[in-house]
Scaffold this motif. Structure first.
Motif, PDB file in Angstrom:
ATOM      1  N   GLU A   1     -84.652  -3.686  43.885  1.00  0.00           N
ATOM      2  CA  GLU A   1     -84.792  -3.797  45.223  1.00  0.00           C
ATOM      3  C   GLU A   1     -86.011  -3.341  46.066  1.00  0.00           C
ATOM      4  O   GLU A   1     -86.348  -3.437  47.162  1.00  0.00           O
ATOM      5  CB  GLU A   1     -83.551  -3.135  46.034  1.00  0.00           C
ATOM      6  CG  GLU A   1     -82.273  -3.839  45.515  1.00  0.00           C
ATOM      7  CD  GLU A   1     -82.443  -5.372  45.825  1.00  0.00           C
ATOM      8  OE1 GLU A   1     -82.856  -5.670  46.960  1.00  0.00           O
ATOM      9  OE2 GLU A   1     -81.495  -6.152  44.948  1.00  0.00           O
ATOM     10  N   SER A   2     -87.042  -2.482  45.003  1.00  0.00           N
ATOM     11  CA  SER A   2     -88.248  -1.781  45.610  1.00  0.00           C
ATOM     12  C   SER A   2     -89.255  -2.851  45.229  1.00  0.00           C
ATOM     13  O   SER A   2     -89.279  -3.233  44.039  1.00  0.00           O
ATOM     14  CB  SER A   2     -88.412  -0.358  44.964  1.00  0.00           C
ATOM     15  OG  SER A   2     -87.275   0.326  45.343  1.00  0.00           O
ATOM     16  N   ASP A   3     -90.324  -2.651  45.965  1.00  0.00           N
ATOM     17  CA  ASP A   3     -91.490  -3.300  45.535  1.00  0.00           C
ATOM     18  C   ASP A   3     -92.183  -2.649  44.259  1.00  0.00           C
ATOM     19  O   ASP A   3     -92.907  -3.154  43.515  1.00  0.00           O
ATOM     20  CB  ASP A   3     -92.735  -3.258  46.679  1.00  0.00           C
ATOM     21  CG  ASP A   3     -92.039  -4.517  47.789  1.00  0.00           C
ATOM     22  OD1 ASP A   3     -91.676  -5.588  47.213  1.00  0.00           O
ATOM     23  OD2 ASP A   3     -92.026  -4.010  48.753  1.00  0.00           O
TER      24      ASP A   3
ATOM     25  N   ARG B   1     -84.730  -2.191  53.765  1.00  0.00           N
ATOM     26  CA  ARG B   1     -86.148  -2.938  53.711  1.00  0.00           C
ATOM     27  C   ARG B   1     -86.146  -3.691  55.080  1.00  0.00           C
ATOM     28  O   ARG B   1     -86.968  -3.804  55.716  1.00  0.00           O
ATOM     29  CB  ARG B   1     -86.011  -3.995  52.487  1.00  0.00           C
ATOM     30  CG  ARG B   1     -87.165  -4.928  52.560  1.00  0.00           C
ATOM     31  CD  ARG B   1     -87.155  -5.864  51.375  1.00  0.00           C
ATOM     32  NE  ARG B   1     -87.279  -5.366  49.989  1.00  0.00           N
ATOM     33  CZ  ARG B   1     -88.357  -5.258  49.636  1.00  0.00           C
ATOM     34  NH1 ARG B   1     -89.533  -5.089  50.621  1.00  0.00           N
ATOM     35  NH2 ARG B   1     -88.580  -4.556  48.515  1.00  0.00           N
TER      36      ARG B   1
ATOM     37  N   ARG C   1     -80.815  -3.036  50.408  1.00  0.00           N
ATOM     38  CA  ARG C   1     -81.406  -4.071  51.274  1.00  0.00           C
ATOM     39  C   ARG C   1     -81.594  -3.868  52.630  1.00  0.00           C
ATOM     40  O   ARG C   1     -82.461  -4.209  53.374  1.00  0.00           O
ATOM     41  CB  ARG C   1     -80.714  -5.452  51.001  1.00  0.00           C
ATOM     42  CG  ARG C   1     -81.131  -5.985  49.652  1.00  0.00           C
ATOM     43  CD  ARG C   1     -79.996  -7.220  49.061  1.00  0.00           C
ATOM     44  NE  ARG C   1     -80.418  -7.513  47.606  1.00  0.00           N
ATOM     45  CZ  ARG C   1     -79.724  -8.370  46.907  1.00  0.00           C
ATOM     46  NH1 ARG C   1     -78.487  -8.907  47.532  1.00  0.00           N
ATOM     47  NH2 ARG C   1     -79.843  -8.394  45.593  1.00  0.00           N
TER      48      ARG C   1
ATOM     49  N   GLY D   1     -88.675  -2.596  57.726  1.00  0.00           N
ATOM     50  CA  GLY D   1     -89.743  -3.710  57.640  1.00  0.00           C
ATOM     51  C   GLY D   1     -90.571  -3.360  58.658  1.00  0.00           C
ATOM     52  O   GLY D   1     -91.715  -3.862  59.017  1.00  0.00           O
TER      53      GLY D   1
ATOM     54  N   ARG E   1     -94.173  -3.039  52.832  1.00  0.00           N
ATOM     55  CA  ARG E   1     -93.997  -2.655  51.402  1.00  0.00           C
ATOM     56  C   ARG E   1     -92.820  -1.454  51.398  1.00  0.00           C
ATOM     57  O   ARG E   1     -93.015  -0.518  52.136  1.00  0.00           O
ATOM     58  CB  ARG E   1     -95.179  -2.393  50.523  1.00  0.00           C
ATOM     59  CG  ARG E   1     -95.091  -1.892  49.100  1.00  0.00           C
ATOM     60  CD  ARG E   1     -96.353  -1.772  48.501  1.00  0.00           C
ATOM     61  NE  ARG E   1     -96.502  -1.499  47.198  1.00  0.00           N
ATOM     62  CZ  ARG E   1     -96.141  -2.358  46.113  1.00  0.00           C
ATOM     63  NH1 ARG E   1     -96.259  -3.543  46.368  1.00  0.00           N
ATOM     64  NH2 ARG E   1     -96.053  -2.025  44.881  1.00  0.00           N
ATOM     65  N   LEU E   2     -91.978  -1.666  50.405  1.00  0.00           N
ATOM     66  CA  LEU E   2     -90.973  -0.647  50.329  1.00  0.00           C
ATOM     67  C   LEU E   2     -90.963   0.064  48.980  1.00  0.00           C
ATOM     68  O   LEU E   2     -91.003  -0.676  47.692  1.00  0.00           O
ATOM     69  CB  LEU E   2     -89.497  -1.330  50.253  1.00  0.00           C
ATOM     70  CG  LEU E   2     -88.393  -0.135  50.179  1.00  0.00           C
ATOM     71  CD1 LEU E   2     -88.345   1.029  51.362  1.00  0.00           C
ATOM     72  CD2 LEU E   2     -87.105  -0.819  50.354  1.00  0.00           C
TER      73      LEU E   2
END
Length: 362
Positions: free
Chosen positions: A179-181, A120, A117, A124, A129-130
């Motif tokens: 945790e990833s898009d 991100r 996290r 960010g 987007r990650l």
């Protein structure tokens, strides 16, 4: 500034060095296609500073190892993080318009949820987007490769293949998946790679056009042979007094030197050990099948163990007496205080002399 962050997370022993070299060699061509690979925070072919500064809440042993790899003073704290992102800000403010900002480090794979996290939150500022990309290797082969890597890196406890920590491995995979898009999970196995090529498969995974790229595949980690391990042990002992960074620099030549000098038989593990190691990862392999490829093999990977002998056969080209003479020559001639270039020349000379005395033939 970018549409997405793409983290190439490894894990180790899945062609990471080859992919990192490919990306850097093709950096300008990839940039023209919209993929930007920063120079900031990069060392030894990977963006090792990023996991080092973002592992604030990681276990102490992991933080210490990352700081050591990134050559960061353990007391640097938030100052090193601020410096890294200031460097990134300056570099990216002058970068051309690209859709993907890509960071590469196999150290990222082992992140726990809080650390993932943090990526991100920190990145960010550059993209909304990650995404993450990992190559997974059939676990028996992965563990076998890791066992040899440990020996190559100076471990003195012999070549053993254990199941490692299946729960930890599973947690790492699931962390990046959740945790990833989008988490791109690929198999590091010729049976599953696009056109049996790691580089072509990598281009397909990130959405790059290979037609304008140098697709020459160079495998950086040579196969380790049983006879080479004895030489690697001697070389590691010889450089034990050097600072850590200089040891790493010297080790980069070990396998190529050993390969050039020695023939031999590939190190084998007994079939029952390989099967046991693979089966210990059954739960995560079932999850990968159900989540990533429900139409594929029952356990995400194939279960063919025919490549393993019932009992390993390491038939060397040399007698123990010959190996002993070679080890003695290398160990006695290597002096820790000499410069790296002189050390390499000295080792090569010792190899060449010993090779000639043994009547070695290609």
């Amino acid at each position: 500034m970018f549409d997405r962050i793409l983290l190439y997370v490894g894990p180790p022993k899945t062609g990471t060095t080859s992919i990192q070299s490919f990306v850097w060699k093709n950096r300008a061509a990839l940039m023209a296609q919209g993929f930007y690979v920063p120079k900031s925070g990069r060392a030894g072919g990977q963006h090792i500073e990023l996991p080092a500064v973002l592992a604030k809440n990681a276990p102490a042993a992991r933080k210490k190892r990352l700081n050591k790899q990134a050559d960061i003073d353990e007391g640097a704290g938030d100052g090193r993080r601020e410096k890294l992102f200031a460097e990134l800000d300056r570099e990216l403010s002058a970068a051309p318009r690209c859709h993907t900002l890509m960071f590469m480090s196999e150290a990222i794979f082992r992140s726990e949820k809080a650390e993932a996290r943090a990526y991100r939150e920190a990145l960010g500022r550059y993209a909304p987007r990650l995404e993450s990309l990992m190559y997974l290797r059939r676990q028996d082969r992965w563990l076998g490769s890791r066992a040899l890597q440990n020996r190559k890196a100076g471990a003195r406890d012999g070549v053993r293949m254990s199941a490692g920590a299946p729960d930890g491995f599973a947690a790492n995979v699931r962390t990046w998946h959740s945790e990833s898009d989008r988490c791109h999970i690929r198999r590091f196995d010729q049976e599953f790679l696009l056109n049996a090529s790691l580089l072509q498969d990598f281009c397909d995974a990130i959405g790059a056009d290979p037609s304008s790229l140098d697709m020459t595949e160079i495998w950086h980690n040579s196969a380790v042979l049983q006879e080479q391990l004895e030489l690697v042990d001697a070389l590691n002992e010889a450089i034990g007094a050097l600072p850590y960074k200089r040891q790493i620099q010297s080790r980069r030549r070990f396998l190529s030197l050993c390969s050039a000098t020695l023939g031999g038989t590939r190190v084998e593990f007994p079939r029952d050990v390989a099967v046991e190691a693979f089966e210990s990862f059954g739960e995560i392999n079932q999850w990968l099948h159900d989540t990533v490829d429900p139409g594929g093999p029952p356990l995400f990977f194939n279960t063919d163990f025919s490549r393993y002998a019932e009992a390993p056969v390491n038939e060397g080209l040399y007698t123990m007496e010959q190996l002993g003479r070679l080890l003695t020559e290398i160990s006695s001639d290597a002096v820790p205080e000499i410069e790296r270039s002189a050390r390499i020349d000295q080792i090569v000379s010792a190899f060449e002399a010993a090779r000639g005395s043994m009547g070695w033939r290609p």
